[in-house]
Design an enzyme around this catalytic site. Structure first.
Site, PDB file in Angstrom:
ATOM      1  N   GLY A 146      -5.681   1.195   7.457  1.00  0.00           N
ATOM      2  CA  GLY A 146      -6.225  -0.016   7.694  1.00  0.00           C
ATOM      3  C   GLY A 146      -7.171  -0.043   8.506  1.00  0.00           C
ATOM      4  O   GLY A 146      -7.538   0.888   9.405  1.00  0.00           O
ATOM      5  N   ASP A 195     -10.821  -4.077  -1.955  1.00  0.00           N
ATOM      6  CA  ASP A 195      -9.910  -3.585  -0.783  1.00  0.00           C
ATOM      7  C   ASP A 195     -10.355  -2.820   0.098  1.00  0.00           C
ATOM      8  O   ASP A 195     -10.847  -1.725  -0.197  1.00  0.00           O
ATOM      9  CB  ASP A 195      -8.535  -2.921  -1.550  1.00  0.00           C
ATOM     10  CG  ASP A 195      -7.488  -2.479  -0.662  1.00  0.00           C
ATOM     11  OD1 ASP A 195      -6.379  -2.109  -1.173  1.00  0.00           O
ATOM     12  OD2 ASP A 195      -7.582  -2.592   0.560  1.00  0.00           O
ATOM     13  N   ASP A 208       0.635  -1.254   0.220  1.00  0.00           N
ATOM     14  CA  ASP A 208      -0.107  -0.007  -0.110  1.00  0.00           C
ATOM     15  C   ASP A 208       0.830   1.255   0.072  1.00  0.00           C
ATOM     16  O   ASP A 208       1.369   1.655   1.017  1.00  0.00           O
ATOM     17  CB  ASP A 208      -0.893  -0.010   1.188  1.00  0.00           C
ATOM     18  CG  ASP A 208      -1.733  -1.137   1.414  1.00  0.00           C
ATOM     19  OD1 ASP A 208      -1.173  -2.113   1.977  1.00  0.00           O
ATOM     20  OD2 ASP A 208      -2.916  -1.318   0.787  1.00  0.00           O
TER      21      ASP A 208
HETATM   22  C1  DX5 Z   1      -6.284   1.513   1.803  1.00  0.00           C
HETATM   23  C2  DX5 Z   1      -5.569   0.359   2.212  1.00  0.00           C
HETATM   24  C3  DX5 Z   1      -6.390  -0.640   2.957  1.00  0.00           C
HETATM   25  C4  DX5 Z   1      -5.567  -1.870   3.310  1.00  0.00           C
HETATM   26  C5  DX5 Z   1      -6.325  -2.943   3.783  1.00  0.00           C
HETATM   27  O1  DX5 Z   1      -6.642   2.236   3.148  1.00  0.00           O
HETATM   28  O2  DX5 Z   1      -5.516  -0.306   1.001  1.00  0.00           O
HETATM   29  O3  DX5 Z   1      -7.492  -0.755   2.501  1.00  0.00           O
HETATM   30  O4  DX5 Z   1      -5.059  -2.346   2.131  1.00  0.00           O
HETATM   31  O5  DX5 Z   1      -6.940  -2.561   5.026  1.00  0.00           O
HETATM   32  P1  DX5 Z   1      -7.977  -3.596   5.906  1.00  0.00           P
HETATM   33  O6  DX5 Z   1      -8.083  -4.936   5.464  1.00  0.00           O
HETATM   34  O7  DX5 Z   1      -7.448  -3.458   7.388  1.00  0.00           O
HETATM   35  O8  DX5 Z   1      -9.301  -2.571   5.954  1.00  0.00           O
END
Ligand code: DX5
Length: 229
Positions: free
Chosen positions: A148, A179, A39
């Site tokens: 996240g 995602d 990311d």
């Molecule tokens: C964008 C990031 C998150 C990450 C996944 O904010 O790309 O979406 O990858 O995060 P989780 O699975 O914790 O929502």
């Protein structure tokens, strides 16, 4: 429902211990993931800052498992080559950050990588209508990117279904990725809507039975929900 297609579980490394990324990558591979997502955030396109190409390159030698770079950055054209050189075989740019999206996607392929385009929750599916020929993956964000651990936005599911129909009607081998907020519960709606690649970060890292069990559970729920079992 479309013909059989592989459903892929791809972890985000956002929750990983950044002080031991090579070991973290090895643990994810041992857990049975299909690819690994980095990311990339610039503090401008999203209100967070993560890693540059050198950090990814440092972890590249840890595994042969494919890396994908999710570029949550402005003006991604400036850095495409650096993320390919760092060892990413798939480069995902945001449609919202690309005034010349068709050219950017074509350039990613010219650099020898597969091309991906991400859509934030507010961005309609038709934005990719005229670039499907240049695209290997469409990413429907199910959170507003930057962090996240956010809650899954279920109202994106109709867009996922629209993208599924667009891809199927095109006859092109385009992956449909989601995602954000993907858990053993929310993955069901995303898979039923037609997604075939699932990014999970905080849920997978926090799964009490460990990452391997988490990958297995996510895959099982996705297959069941997609009607592929
Ligand atoms: C964008 C990031 C998150 C990450 C996944 O904010 O790309 O979406 O990858 O995060 P989780 O699975 O914790 O929502």
């Amino acid at each position: 429902m479309t013909a059989l297609r592989p459903l892929l579980i791809v972890p985000s490394v956002l929750p990983a211990d950044f002080g031991r990324l090579s070991d973290e990558v090895k643990e994810l591979v041992e857990a049975g993931v299909d690819r690994i997502q980095w990311d990339v955030m610039d503090g401008n396109f999203v209100p967070n800052l993560t890693f540059g190409p050198d950090v990814i390159a440092a972890a590249r030698a840890a595994t042969d498992t494919p890396f994908e770079a999710h570029l949550m950055i402005v003006e991604p054209d400036r850095f495409l080559g650096q993320y390919v050189d760092a060892g990413c075989e798939l480069i995902i740019v945001h449609a919202e950050a690309c005034p010349h999206l068709h050219r950017t996607l074509a350039r990613i392929r010219d650099l020898g990588a597969r091309s991906g385009v991400a859509l934030n929750p507010h961005t309609p599916a038709h934005v990719v209508e005229h670039v499907l020929e240049e695209t290997d993956l469409v990413l429907a964000m199910t959170v507003n990117p930057g962090f996240g651990g956010q809650a899954y936005i279920a109202s994106v599911e109709p867009k996922i279904a629209t993208l599924r129909r667009m891809i199927d009607d095109s006859g092109l081998p385009i992956e449909l990725e989601v995602d954000g907020g993907i858990t053993d519960t929310t993955i069901a709606g995303a898979a039923a809507a037609g997604a075939d690649v699932f990014i999970s970060g905080s849920w997978l890292y926090g799964h009490q039975a460990g990452k391997a069990a988490g990958v297995e559970l996510l895959r099982a729920v996705a297959i069941e929900s997609a009607g592929l079992s």
